[in-house]
Design a protein around this motif. Structure first.
Motif, short mmCIF file in Angstrom:
data_model
loop_
_atom_site.label_atom_id
_atom_site.label_comp_id
_atom_site.label_asym_id
_atom_site.label_seq_id
_atom_site.Cartn_x
_atom_site.Cartn_y
_atom_site.Cartn_z
N UNK A 446 47.55 41.30 45.50
CA UNK A 446 46.65 40.91 44.43
C UNK A 446 45.65 42.02 44.13
N UNK A 447 45.12 42.63 45.19
CA UNK A 447 44.17 43.74 44.99
C UNK A 447 44.83 44.87 44.20
N UNK A 448 46.08 45.19 44.54
CA UNK A 448 46.76 46.25 43.83
C UNK A 448 46.85 45.94 42.34
N UNK A 449 47.16 44.70 42.04
CA UNK A 449 47.27 44.35 40.62
C UNK A 449 45.92 44.38 39.94
N UNK A 450 44.89 43.98 40.67
CA UNK A 450 43.56 43.90 40.05
C UNK A 450 43.05 45.22 39.56
N UNK A 451 43.29 46.28 40.33
CA UNK A 451 42.65 47.55 40.01
C UNK A 451 43.61 48.61 39.53
N UNK A 452 44.88 48.25 39.33
CA UNK A 452 45.84 49.28 38.93
C UNK A 452 45.67 49.63 37.46
N UNK A 453 45.98 50.88 37.15
CA UNK A 453 45.99 51.34 35.77
C UNK A 453 47.26 52.11 35.54
N UNK A 454 47.73 52.12 34.33
CA UNK A 454 48.93 52.88 34.02
C UNK A 454 48.54 54.29 33.67
N UNK A 455 49.46 55.21 33.93
CA UNK A 455 49.25 56.61 33.59
C UNK A 455 50.22 56.97 32.49
N UNK A 456 49.70 57.25 31.32
CA UNK A 456 50.54 57.59 30.19
C UNK A 456 50.22 58.98 29.67
N UNK A 457 50.73 59.31 28.50
CA UNK A 457 50.50 60.62 27.93
C UNK A 457 49.03 60.86 27.64
N UNK A 458 48.29 59.78 27.42
CA UNK A 458 46.88 59.94 27.10
C UNK A 458 46.02 59.98 28.35
N UNK A 459 46.61 59.97 29.53
CA UNK A 459 45.82 60.03 30.76
C UNK A 459 45.32 58.65 31.14
N UNK A 460 44.19 58.64 31.84
CA UNK A 460 43.65 57.38 32.35
C UNK A 460 42.31 57.10 31.72
N UNK A 461 41.97 55.84 31.62
CA UNK A 461 40.70 55.45 31.05
C UNK A 461 39.99 54.51 31.99
N UNK A 462 38.74 54.23 31.68
CA UNK A 462 37.95 53.38 32.55
C UNK A 462 38.59 52.01 32.70
N UNK A 472 45.58 33.51 40.14
CA UNK A 472 44.32 32.81 40.37
C UNK A 472 44.40 32.02 41.67
N UNK A 473 43.36 32.11 42.45
CA UNK A 473 43.32 31.42 43.71
C UNK A 473 43.48 32.35 44.89
N UNK A 474 44.00 33.55 44.64
CA UNK A 474 44.08 34.54 45.70
C UNK A 474 42.84 35.43 45.68
N UNK A 475 42.58 36.07 46.78
CA UNK A 475 41.48 37.01 46.84
C UNK A 475 41.76 38.16 45.88
N UNK A 745 37.28 35.45 38.19
CA UNK A 745 37.16 36.53 39.16
C UNK A 745 35.74 36.57 39.75
N UNK A 746 34.74 36.33 38.93
CA UNK A 746 33.36 36.33 39.42
C UNK A 746 33.20 35.33 40.56
N UNK A 747 33.86 34.19 40.45
CA UNK A 747 33.77 33.19 41.51
C UNK A 747 34.39 33.71 42.80
N UNK A 748 35.50 34.44 42.66
CA UNK A 748 36.15 34.99 43.84
C UNK A 748 35.32 36.09 44.49
N UNK A 749 34.67 36.91 43.68
CA UNK A 749 33.82 37.97 44.23
C UNK A 749 32.69 37.39 45.07
#
Length: 771
Positions: A446-462, A472-475, A745-749
């Motif tokens: 779940x953590x991996x999915x939460x913070x992953x970003x794709x890398x494309x021709x335009x690079x990475x963004x915030x 939902x329901x997992x940490x 997500x705020x509730x989980x944090x």
């Protein structure tokens, strides 16, 4: 003459047997001498004698010792005509050839041969000076220095390498093409490394440090040294015309690149939505054509730069000037440099002789390439694994740099570090280097999915933490098993600077008024869900008026430039993209297109009254570090444009964590802390923030902000539904769903022990410039 030319061709011939080709060359040279006699054609005779010396020096057949004797004899024959007074340049060439022959001579006493070689090199350098013949001087002085180096005469080696470096710098000064200037520097890295090592070998640490600074970031230093870029006077009309052309080309590129994006379309993926494939494909050829035109205008524009035009010579800092950068006894400057064999850490304290710490065996191949392979490449290609391995990587980096020993031996009583990195160290989060212990992070899927970003021709963004595929329901955060850890950022306030020279330029800028005003640029693409809370909080704290706050699509390139020229503190919170292959095309994403690094460092973007920039965007200080050690990033672009200090990011940062860190930073600044201390304390506060504290102090206001955005999205969705616009209706429905996910997500944090303790959340921010 024909015989001479045939000989020259055979001496360089690629086909056939090399040994046979050289024999044929010798024959043709002797044929030429049947006519080119010393009495009738003395200059031509001397030329043939010199050429024969070269062939015998490289001859394969025959006895090597005898061939060298013949080469020496032919050189001496040439000197009968090629005198210093009558033919100084040819005399110097032959002296150089004699030096090569004597340095390799087999017969005679070895020590005497070396002395003869040195003497002949010195003779050649009487004529081949850096000012008159820089390329010849480079060749001869480097040969002399290498000869002395091999003989362990480091004092003489230094003399030779100093001349070689002056020749390199003179050659660069004569060239007005920026890329060629960088090539000259890349081709000459060897002589800088050798002189640094030679000074260290004789214990002259201060001189070694001076040459590390003389080498690094020369392109960036030249940009900052240029009056065209930094003076407050009028811009030359020719420059102004080119600037107008450049801006028009960039606007046309923006129009084509983002033509399919409607004014109010949020980028639901967390990065600016690009045109669909068909539109982009149709526009790509035209975009490439405009980019090529833009590059030509840029080259013309740069030719007006006083440094490139030879009107200004950059004065390099000496040791005393570097020590003046250190403001008090509790600050230390650490300058890193890697040779083929080791990494050196120069330690400079106020009013004390410099010291050096050697990380033995951590040379370029073993250390710098290790960073590239285990940090940079995984970040680009395997972002999840990069985050997962961050803790162990930083632990090993700290061990390779032997930080515990460094601190114990040299940094007692020090509270602040000014760090000058080298090559890949520019990308390192020094504040997160562990000094003892280690945190072990166990991330679930779940953590991996939460913070992953794709890398494309335009690079990475915030990253906006939008939880792609969140269950939902997992940490939603990493589970952390903590062994007590002390980070470098706990022990010291840290500032990062590309070079001492750049810090010097920042210090030379005039002071800013005591009551600076703030301007805010906020979520230009209307898709960063936590930026509204961040910027609203700052606007209230600093009393930012509505006209100094550019929100959403109102944050156009023109309005951005106007605001940056009016305020002293610029908080820029939106998307940004780095371009590793073409760093000048890295850009800030704004409401009507992009602001590129090349625009930011052009004369049209002077911001002499800008004190602080907090660039709360992705990869603002991220760059591909080339051998010339130039850090061309959006962060250094702001420094070139006039800022005294820039807080920026080294990777794609997470939206909520960034918003909280920015608020903490400014709170500490208002409490009277320096920039480096405010960032240090902000990072510590975010890292140690408990879920309970988050719920008690922040969750409520953040939740209200999300609810307002949800209500606005639903309103727009209803309007689109009434109009029968199915596409628009779906867009706003998706945004509303996305906001609901974040609300959960705020509730989980709030249930996490320390939801932002992983270095990924807090360590990517660095402070550059003045304290």
């Amino acid at each position: 003459m024909i015989q001479n030319n045939l000989a020259a061709a055979y001496s360089d011939r690629i086909r056939g047997d090399r040994a046979e080709n050289l024999e044929v060359a010798i024959t043709h040279y002797h044929q030429a001498l049947l006519v080119y006699t010393q009495s009738d054609f003395p200059q031509d005779w001397a030329m043939i004698q010199n050429n024969l010396a070269c062939v015998y020096y490289h001859r394969i057949r025959g006895d090597r010792a005898e061939n060298l004797e013949v080469a020496i004899a032919h050189c001496n024959n040439a000197l009968l005509v090629r005198t210093q007074s009558d033919f100084p340049q040819q005399w110097a060439t032959t002296q150089n050839n004699l030096a090569a022959a004597y340095s390799n001579r087999i017969r005679g006493d070895r020590a005497e041969n070396l002395e003869a070689a040195i003497a002949h090199d010195h003779n050649a350098l009487l004529i081949c000076t850096p000012e008159n013949y820089p390329l010849d001087c480079l060749q001869t002085s480097r040969s002399l220095a290498n000869l002395a180096w091999d003989n362990h005469d480091f004092t003489l080696a230094i003399q030779g390498y100093e001349l070689a470096i002056k020749s390199v710098e003179q050659s660069r000064n004569w060239v007005i093409d920026e890329e060629r200037r960088q090539e000259i520097l890349r081709e000459s890295i060897y002589v800088y490394e050798r002189i640094i090592q030679a000074y260290l070998n004789i214990g002259e640490i201060g001189k070694a440090l001076e040459y590390t600074e003389r080498f690094r970031c020369q392109r960036l230093v030249e940009l900052m040294a240029s009056d065209v870029l930094n003076a407050g006077g009028e811009i030359d009309p020719d420059v102004q015309a080119l600037l107008i052309d450049y801006e028009e080309l960039q606007q046309r590129i923006n129009s084509l690149r983002f033509s399919s994006q409607t004014e109010a379309t949020p980028a639901l993926t967390g990065s600016r939505r690009l045109p669909d494939g068909e539109v982009l494909a149709a526009n790509q050829a035209e975009i490439q054509k405009l980019e090529a035109q833009k590059q030509q205008v840029w080259k013309q524009l740069r030719r007006y730069d006083p440094v490139l035009a030879g009107q200004i010579q950059v004065e390099h800092l000496n040791l005393d000037q570097m020590q003046e950068l250190i403001e008090n006894d509790t600050t230390a400057l650490l300058s890193f440099y890697t040779t083929n064999d080791d990494t050196y850490i120069f330690i400079l304290l106020k009013d004390q002789i410099p010291q050096v710490y050697t990380c033995q065996g951590q040379g370029f191949e073993i250390f710098q390439k290790w960073i590239a392979e285990n940090w940079f490449i995984p970040y680009i290609g395997a972002n999840v694994e990069w985050r997962e391995n961050m803790g162990s990587f930083l632990q090993e980096l700290a061990q390779r740099l032997q930080l515990k020993d460094l601190i114990y031996q040299y940094l007692t009583g020090i509270e602040e570090l000014i760090i000058v990195p080298y090559l890949w160290l520019h990308q390192m989060p020094f504040a997160a280097l562990p000094i003892d212990g280690m945190e072990t992070f166990h991330q679930d899927e779940t953590f991996h999915r939460n913070v992953s970003t794709s890398v494309g021709n335009e690079g990475k963004t915030r990253v906006d933490g939008e939880t792609r595929g969140l269950v939902i329901g997992k940490k939603s955060q990493p589970k952390v098993t903590v062994t007590p850890t002390t980070y470098l950022g706990d022990l010291f306030r840290i500032r990062i600077v590309p070079s001492c020279q750049i810090l010097y330029y920042c210090q030379q800028r005039p002071p800013i008024p005591n009551q600076p005003t703030m301007g805010i640029v906020e979520d230009a693409t209307e898709d960063l869900l936590f930026t509204r809370y961040e910027c609203e909080t700052l606007a209230q704290s600093y009393g930012v008026s509505a006209d100094k706050r550019l929100q959403g699509r109102k944050a156009t390139v023109t309005e951005y430039q106007t605001l940056a020229s009016q305020v002293q503190i610029l908080h820029s919170s939106h998307h940004a993209t780095s371009n590793l292959m073409q760093p000048l095309d890295s850009y800030l994403v704004l409401g009507d297109g992009s602001l590129t690094l090349s625009q930011l460092i052009s004369p049209g973007w002077r911001m002499p009254n800008l004190s602080d920039v907090f660039a709360c965007c992705c990869e603002v200080n991220f760059s591909l570090n080339k051998l010339t050690d130039d850090l061309l990033s959006l962060a250094t672009g702001f420094i070139c444009a006039g800022a005294r200090n820039v807080v920026s990011t080294q990777w794609s940062v997470e939206d909520l964590a960034s918003a909280l860190l920015a608020i903490f930073y400014y709170n500490f600044r208002q409490a009277g802390m320096s920039r480096s201390q405010a960032l240090q304390q902000g990072q510590i506060k975010l890292r140690n923030l408990t879920g309970e504290e988050f719920a008690r102090n922040y969750q409520g206001e953040i939740g209200k902000s999300l609810q307002q955005q949800h209500d606005q999205a639903m309103t727009r969705r209803n309007h689109a539904k009434v109009k029968g616009d199915v596409t628009e209706c779906q867009k706003w429905r998706d945004l509303a769903d996305k906001i609901q996910v974040q609300q959960q997500r705020l509730q989980l944090l709030a249930q996490e022990k320390q939801p932002f303790s992983h270095p990924y959340y807090w360590a990517g921010f660095v402070s550059q410039g003045l304290a």
